[in-house]
Every structure is written in structure tokens, then in C-alpha cells.
Write an enzyme that holds these catalytic residues in place. Structure first.
Site, PDB file in Angstrom:
ATOM      1  N   GLU A 172      -9.218 -14.173  -3.747  1.00 61.85           N
ATOM      2  CA  GLU A 172     -10.139 -13.476  -3.023  1.00 61.85           C
ATOM      3  C   GLU A 172     -10.778 -14.799  -2.107  1.00 61.85           C
ATOM      4  O   GLU A 172     -11.006 -15.800  -2.295  1.00 61.85           O
ATOM      5  CB  GLU A 172     -10.982 -13.081  -3.857  1.00 61.85           C
ATOM      6  CG  GLU A 172     -12.377 -12.039  -3.331  1.00 61.85           C
ATOM      7  CD  GLU A 172     -13.342 -11.656  -4.488  1.00 61.85           C
ATOM      8  OE1 GLU A 172     -13.825 -12.658  -4.972  1.00 61.85           O
ATOM      9  OE2 GLU A 172     -13.712 -10.480  -4.271  1.00 61.85           O
ATOM     10  N   SER A 204      -9.009  -0.058   6.307  1.00 60.85           N
ATOM     11  CA  SER A 204      -9.066  -1.100   7.224  1.00 60.85           C
ATOM     12  C   SER A 204      -7.543  -1.321   7.961  1.00 60.85           C
ATOM     13  O   SER A 204      -7.347  -2.051   8.996  1.00 60.85           O
ATOM     14  CB  SER A 204      -9.451  -2.544   6.755  1.00 60.85           C
ATOM     15  OG  SER A 204      -8.599  -2.844   5.685  1.00 60.85           O
ATOM     16  N   ASP A 218     -17.128 -11.218  -4.135  1.00 60.21           N
ATOM     17  CA  ASP A 218     -17.874 -10.291  -4.978  1.00 60.21           C
ATOM     18  C   ASP A 218     -17.025 -10.253  -6.292  1.00 60.21           C
ATOM     19  O   ASP A 218     -17.508 -10.094  -7.345  1.00 60.21           O
ATOM     20  CB  ASP A 218     -18.093  -8.898  -4.401  1.00 60.21           C
ATOM     21  CG  ASP A 218     -16.753  -8.308  -3.849  1.00 60.21           C
ATOM     22  OD1 ASP A 218     -15.966  -8.804  -3.043  1.00 60.21           O
ATOM     23  OD2 ASP A 218     -16.380  -7.244  -4.743  1.00 60.21           O
ATOM     24  N   LYS A 262       0.827  -1.244   0.137  1.00 60.98           N
ATOM     25  CA  LYS A 262       0.058   0.095   0.082  1.00 60.98           C
ATOM     26  C   LYS A 262       0.852   1.170  -0.178  1.00 60.98           C
ATOM     27  O   LYS A 262       0.138   2.164  -0.477  1.00 60.98           O
ATOM     28  CB  LYS A 262      -1.000   0.010   1.256  1.00 60.98           C
ATOM     29  CG  LYS A 262      -1.924  -1.163   1.369  1.00 60.98           C
ATOM     30  CD  LYS A 262      -3.242  -0.842   0.440  1.00 60.98           C
ATOM     31  CE  LYS A 262      -4.491  -1.866   0.590  1.00 60.98           C
ATOM     32  NZ  LYS A 262      -5.545  -1.509   0.024  1.00 60.98           N
ATOM     33  N   GLY A 283     -16.050 -13.555   0.742  1.00 59.87           N
ATOM     34  CA  GLY A 283     -16.176 -12.314   0.494  1.00 59.87           C
ATOM     35  C   GLY A 283     -16.064 -12.147  -1.089  1.00 59.87           C
ATOM     36  O   GLY A 283     -15.024 -11.651  -1.470  1.00 59.87           O
ATOM     37  N   SER A 343       0.733  -9.634  -0.328  1.00 61.17           N
ATOM     38  CA  SER A 343       0.629  -8.087  -0.167  1.00 61.17           C
ATOM     39  C   SER A 343       1.009  -7.525   1.083  1.00 61.17           C
ATOM     40  O   SER A 343       1.404  -6.182   0.961  1.00 61.17           O
ATOM     41  CB  SER A 343      -0.934  -7.945  -0.327  1.00 61.17           C
ATOM     42  OG  SER A 343      -1.768  -8.904   0.473  1.00 61.17           O
TER      43      SER A 343
END
Lengths: 303, 303
Positions: free
Chosen positions: A187, A62, A193, A41, A191, A289
């Protein structure tokens, strides 16, 4: 004001022999756990804080994006305000504060994070409101990891997916360098999606924030629209990873690669474990990540 | 038969910001946890197996050297026999076996490891009997890490000490490149023979194997004579590290640097925590010797 390429740390990639032998795959681990603030990030946050003219930046996160934005703003002499769910890992809340940012804790059962950001934005008219993923500066920042991946000569890249900021950036970087690597997302099944969206050909959000998954960096309602535009053409498939496989991957990194990672970071290896046969004979890179996880949670998962 | 420089992985060094801030020191972490077989010992073992003419190599090892020798022999088409205490970490015993070596487990309460090696050596007249530290090939192999450290521009290097194989190799490599870095050792207080030896100016062994320390890679009776010849002139001081500081260092790596390491690997940071003032204002490199630790032990130490 150092340019992005000077401010980030190059990613650390290695080929752990025991893990390769255990999986029977030509595996390269590409880990952002040693990036500034412990996750990819920082690439996004620094690029954003560097390029927006505003002196104040407001975001909901988060944790890892908030931490990265806080540190980027500290380096660049800007002010950061980070809206965080009160259920965030304590280590992440503390870290955001340690970089001098203001943390606004919200009970997400009572008020949505985005609504809280809107309230604060009204109070801070000069602030740039930053999405942790649905933002061109974020995607461009993350594309620097795609550049690095393109240089590794991989056939397959697997990346965790939350809001889609990382995988869309990787896609952009891989394309820029003409890489032929196939790009897969990983994923949490709890969750999923993004997986459902890619199958349907349009964005389908989760009905509520998927708080049940261990992968707290992927507890997003939906892909971002800017991310979706890239994902729908650049990603081959989103693989759904069970909680069991997330834990198995985290443990495998510990036992067979000496790598500490957070549950979200283990998603890509979890996907690989789930689909081992599919990737046989290929040079596969799994992106880790980030590494920030509470010791108590990690100990419990390891035991 | 690849030469040593091609067979090893370059060490991984990084400057973890949170850990630097917490200590207030200009710290570089130099970690061998991603070296082949998860510790620096591969440097030594590969160099030895490459250079001795024998097709069989026999050694005693609490684990990491055995694992490294097993893998080096596998790469070089030789046979390895490793005498290990029956109390060794299971993960290390399994790893030695997984590389195709023969493991000879001994109850060290009943028979010394060295005696058992002598028995086996009599049965294997063509075998090279390798010390994990007191051997010129071992020291030369480890000196490759000293070469890498010399390139980092450090004022101070702190290295774990067991039998002295690593620190004597580092000293040799640093000298070869004319590095002015001061070299310190870090040894468990519960097995402080090297510290006592350096103070006395002669080798003083522990009375028994110091099994009480968590740092299982430093449970050696004594420094080796070849190591001592280098240590007595090349090492400024051996710092004694309490078990509490070993644990504190291991936890700090987890929380503030995303680094998983084994207790022995945490010794050098433990020494730095113990003596923070002494190293203020200096560019300090701490060597993390290895990362192999049982998940159950690690979880307990973390919690």
C-alpha cells in the site's frame, strides 16, 4: 453470456532473470496488464455485470474499474454509468467512454464521489450501485486470480491494496485451493489506512482521499467492510511503500523485465524491494494489478 | 544441457482489444520481449552454442544477439566474445557483460565489425565464429518460433527483418508445419536492402551500415546468403517502414496494448499501420522481436 472463466484471460506470469538476479530472489511476476481493459478489474466487473439482474449499473471509479465495467457491460448488453474524479488520468476517462459507458466527472474537492453516486442512484431507481471493491460479486470475480496463483506453487504472494477488492479476492481463491502461500499487501505509505487498520485490528480510514500518491488506483479512503472481514484473517501484513520505491519498482520492471506497468501495479515489487531480506529463499509472486498509465506520466517517471 | 525446446520460453501471444479496434483488424501480437534476454535471439544463440563443439564462440552483434549468446554460453559453460559497435545502446553492452561475456567495443567508423572479428578469430583459433543471422544453427533455432506461429492459425505473419535470421527461421518453421500463412517482412525504409533484394531477385547490400534508423537491430549491411535462399522463396514481400511509423507503432503498443518494445520490435506493427487495407479481414500476427531499449530513448519516443 460467457461464464467468468471463459470471459477472462488467464494471467501472464514469468520469471524475469535480470530482475531475479538484481534482487537475489526467486521471483515470479504475475501480471494483469494484458487482462481485458488492462487490469485485474475486468475479473470483478464481468462477474458483477454477469450476476446482477439489473440492466443498468452505476459506480464510482478512479478509472480501471470504470473501464472494466464499461467493457463488461458492453459485452453483456447492459448500460454503465461511471462517476470519475475530474483529476483522473485522461487515458482512463477516454477508455471508459470508448466502451460506450456514460462518464460523470466530479470535482472531488467540492463533492465526494460517494455523495454524487447517491444523487445519481436516486435518479436511476433500477440501477445496481456497484462498489469497485466492497461487493461480493467483485470479490468473487477477483478470486479467480487467487485460483490461478494457487496453481503457481508460491510461498509468498504480494498484492497491491487500495479498497481491498483484489487482495480479499486473492485470499479467497488461495484458501479455496488450500494454498499455503503467505499473503502480503502493498500500500502507498501516503495512503496507509489498510496497514494501520490491520495493526489496530479494526478499519481505520484515511482522513481524506490520499491524492498525493502516484498510485492512483490506491487512492481510497478506507477498506471495504466485506474486504476487511477477509483481510483481517487472510493477510499476514500490509507493507507501506514510499513513492520512491514505487518509482524504483516501475523503472525496474522496465529495465529488467521489459514490463510496462502503472504506478499502482508497481506497489507489490516496491514492497519487495523495501523488504528484500524478509523474503530471501522463498518463492515470491508479485501481482501487477494493471498497466494503464498516461504516456507523459510514464516518461517522466522513467527519465 | 537442456534441449532447445526446454531451454526457451514459449512466446507470449495476445489479442489487444483496443489496438484491434483502433486498426479495425483481427490482430494477434506475438511477442518475444519476455524471451530469455528479452529478444528472440536467445532461440538462435542457445541452439548454436548447444550444437557447435567449440568451447569458445566469437560474434559481432549490435546487442541482442550478443546478450543472448552471452547468456546461452553461461548456461552451457562456454566462453563468449562479443564485438559490439561503441555506439550500441548502453543497456545492451551492460547486459552482455552481466552474463560474463567479453565485450570488444569497436568504432565502426574506423574499422568494420567483420574485419575486427577476423582479427580476433586469428587470435582465437579454437573459437567458432558465429554470424547473428547467416548460420544454419541460428536459422534452426529461430525456426522454433515459426513452429509456435504455425499453431496460431494465422493467415498472415509479419516479422522484422535485419540480416534475415528471424524471418528465414520463421519461414522454415511455418513450412515444416504446413502452415498456409503468408509471410511478410518489415524493414526500416532507411536500410531497405532486403526489400530491394527481393524486388531484384538477388542480394543487394546497403552501401553503408544504415545507422540513421531507430531500429538498431536492423542496421545490417545485407541479408545473409543462407537467409536469402529461404527468403527468396518463402517471403511474399518486404514492407518498408518509415521512422515515423516505427515511432507510431511503439507508441500504439504502449497506449493500446500495455506492451513495452524496442524500435526494431515495432517494425512489424509499423508495416501493418502502413498497409492496413491490404490486411483487412485476415488473421494477422505481428512478431515483436525484442524489448530492450534504453529508458532515455524510450521516454523521448513516447513523449
Amino acid at each position: 453470456m460467457r461464464p467468468l472463466a471463459d470471459a477472462i484471460r488467464p494471467t501472464f506470469s514469468f520469471k524475469p532473470q535480470k530482475l531475479r538476479d538484481a534482487l537475489g530472489l526467486d521471483l515470479t511476476v504475475v501480471t494483469e496488464t494484458y487482462q481485458h481493459t488492462g487490469s485485474f478489474k475486468f475479473r470483478a466487473a464481468y462477474n458483477l455485470a454477469l450476476n446482477v439482474p439489473n440492466g443498468e449499473i452505476l459506480t464510482a471509479s478512479s478509472g480501471n474499474f470504470g473501464q472494466a465495467l464499461a467493457y463488461a457491460c458492453k459485452l453483456l448488453g447492459k448500460r454503465a454509468v461511471v462517476v470519475m474524479p475530474s483529476t483522473s488520468a485522461q487515458v482512463k476517462i477516454d477508455a471508459v467512454r470508448s466502451y460506450g459507458a456514460t462518464v460523470d466527472l466530479v470535482d472531488t474537492a467540492k463533492i465526494g464521489r460517494n455523495l454524487r453516486v447517491s444523487q445519481l442512484a436516486a435518479e436511476m431507481p433500477d440501477a445496481y450501485v456497484a462498489s469497485a471493491y466492497d461487493d461480493d460479486f467483485v470479490i468473487d470475480g477477483n478470486s479467480s486470480l487467487g485460483d490461478e496463483l494457487a496453481a503457481l506453487g508460491l510461498d509468498v504472494v504480494i498484492s497491491p491494496v487500495g479498497g481491498g477488492g483484489l487482495i480479499s479476492g486473492i485470499s479467497k481463491g488461495l484458501c479455496r485451493y488450500g494454498s499455503k502461500a503467505e499473503l502480503f499487501g502493498a500500500e502507498p505509505l501516503l495512503g496507509n489506512d489498510a496497514a494501520r487498520s490491520l495493526r489496530a485490528g479494526r478499519i481505520i480510514p484515511n482522513e481524506t482521499e490520499p491524492t498525493a500518491t502516484l498510485a492512483d488506483g490506491a487512492r481510497t479512503i478506507s477498506l471495504g467492510t466485506r474486504n476487511w472481514e477477509i483481510i483481517k484473517v487472510g493477510v499476514a501484513e500490509i507493507i507501506e511503500v514510499s513513492e520512491e520505491q514505487i518509482i524504483e519498482a516501475l523503472r525496474s520492471y522496465f529495465r529488467l523485465a521489459n514490463l510496462k506497468c502503472e504506478p499502482t501495479g508497481a506497489l507489490s515489487l516496491g514492497a519487495l524491494i523495501e523488504r528484500r531480506e524478509q523474503f530471501a529463499g522463498k518463492r515470491v509472486g508479485v501481482v501487477v494489478s494493471g498497466g494503464n498509465v498516461d504516456p507523459a506520466i510514464y516518461s517522466r517517471l522513467l527519465a
